[in-house]
Scaffold this motif. Structure first.
Motif, PDB file in Angstrom:
ATOM      1  N   MET A  61      41.229  43.618  42.776  1.00 21.36           N
ATOM      2  CA  MET A  61      42.490  42.849  43.228  1.00 21.36           C
ATOM      3  C   MET A  61      42.061  42.413  44.543  1.00 21.36           C
ATOM      4  O   MET A  61      41.479  43.075  45.494  1.00 21.36           O
ATOM      5  CB  MET A  61      43.683  43.865  43.547  1.00 21.36           C
ATOM      6  N   ASP A  62      42.700  41.113  44.906  1.00 20.02           N
ATOM      7  CA  ASP A  62      42.497  40.521  46.289  1.00 20.02           C
ATOM      8  C   ASP A  62      43.748  40.083  46.587  1.00 20.02           C
ATOM      9  O   ASP A  62      44.490  39.072  46.443  1.00 20.02           O
ATOM     10  CB  ASP A  62      41.643  39.360  46.168  1.00 20.02           C
ATOM     11  N   LYS A  63      44.661  40.837  47.710  1.00 20.54           N
ATOM     12  CA  LYS A  63      45.794  40.714  48.145  1.00 20.54           C
ATOM     13  C   LYS A  63      45.961  39.478  48.958  1.00 20.54           C
ATOM     14  O   LYS A  63      46.941  39.216  49.434  1.00 20.54           O
ATOM     15  CB  LYS A  63      46.303  41.857  48.933  1.00 20.54           C
ATOM     16  N   PRO A  96      49.820  36.038  44.134  1.00 17.97           N
ATOM     17  CA  PRO A  96      49.401  36.894  42.786  1.00 17.97           C
ATOM     18  C   PRO A  96      49.011  35.913  41.443  1.00 17.97           C
ATOM     19  O   PRO A  96      48.273  36.539  40.845  1.00 17.97           O
ATOM     20  CB  PRO A  96      50.722  37.440  42.566  1.00 17.97           C
ATOM     21  N   ASP A 113      45.204  35.465  41.407  1.00 16.96           N
ATOM     22  CA  ASP A 113      44.413  36.580  41.679  1.00 16.96           C
ATOM     23  C   ASP A 113      44.008  37.211  40.118  1.00 16.96           C
ATOM     24  O   ASP A 113      44.680  37.680  39.624  1.00 16.96           O
ATOM     25  CB  ASP A 113      45.130  37.623  42.498  1.00 16.96           C
ATOM     26  N   ARG A 124      47.445  38.623  38.678  1.00 19.32           N
ATOM     27  CA  ARG A 124      48.158  39.871  39.196  1.00 19.32           C
ATOM     28  C   ARG A 124      49.720  39.073  39.142  1.00 19.32           C
ATOM     29  O   ARG A 124      50.646  39.956  39.195  1.00 19.32           O
ATOM     30  CB  ARG A 124      47.913  40.036  40.752  1.00 19.32           C
TER      31      ARG A 124
END
Length: 209
Positions: free
Chosen positions: A34-36, A40, A43, A64
């Protein structure tokens, strides 16, 4: 001698390492971190493959999040290395429809694995059989199993990109995220290896029923 208090952490590290190796070695699945920092819908979390009961190869790309409207240049891209570089392109925006476009480029040692410019695929029969279905936070892409040459190597990964269609040409201006095997997503395996992994005894029994 290993102290009792240090044994459990060592076992946990070993277990996680083996688990990660097994995930990366399985040609059916790609798991992405996950890459915040990304929105979303850009990702990518996972890419999985399966074989449908009507003999189609099915790719599911999960993200996401999702969105109805937004930047029109944002797309979900599935790249397949199979004699050539093939790209299947779907809009990120659900409101832009479910159309999937197919592009291709020559696969050469000195070329980037995801070229910035690709031409519309000349495999007209293939384009007619491509299908895309929106999922909750993702898409499902389907192509005929008979399209695969089992004498060749096969590799796939997924991207979210900013891309523009100009006539029969696709221009990729930016990569937001990538989910691939290995450091650069270049790990290839024989197509028959993928088929063997997908055709488990349980699946063969269900198809016989």
């Amino acid at each position: 001698m290993i102290r009792p208090g240090t044994l459990l952490p060592l076992l946990m590290v070993f277990s996680l390492t083996v688990s990660a190796m097994q995930i990366d070695a399985d040609p059916r699945t790609i798991v992405s971190f996950m890459d915040k920092a990304l929105s979303p819908e850009l990702d990518i979390l996972s890419v999985t493959t399966d074989i449908s009961l009507d003999d189609h190869l099915v790719f599911q790309v999960k993200t996401r999040g999702e969105r109805e409207r937004g930047e029109a240049a944002d797309h979900l891209l599935l790249r397949i290395l199979h004699g050539k570089v093939y790209v299947l392109l779907v809009p990120i925006n659900k409101g832009d429809g479910d159309k999937v476009l197919m592009y291709e480029s020559m696969l050469q040692p000195d070329y980037p694995l995801l070229p910035q410019v690709l031409e519309q695929s000349h495999e007209n029969d293939m384009s007619r059989h491509l299908k895309v279905e929106r999922l909750a936070r993702g898409v499902e892409l389907t192509l005929p199993l008979e399209w695969i040459d089992f004498g060749k190597e096969f590799s796939f990964d997924a991207y979210t990109v900013s891309a523009y269609v100009r006539g029969n040409t696709l221009e990729i201006s930016r990569v937001h995220d990538q989910a691939g095997k290995g450091r650069d997503g270049s790990n290839k395996f024989s197509a028959i290896t993928l088929l063997n992994k997908l055709c488990t005894p349980q699946r063969l029994r269900s198809r016989a029923d």
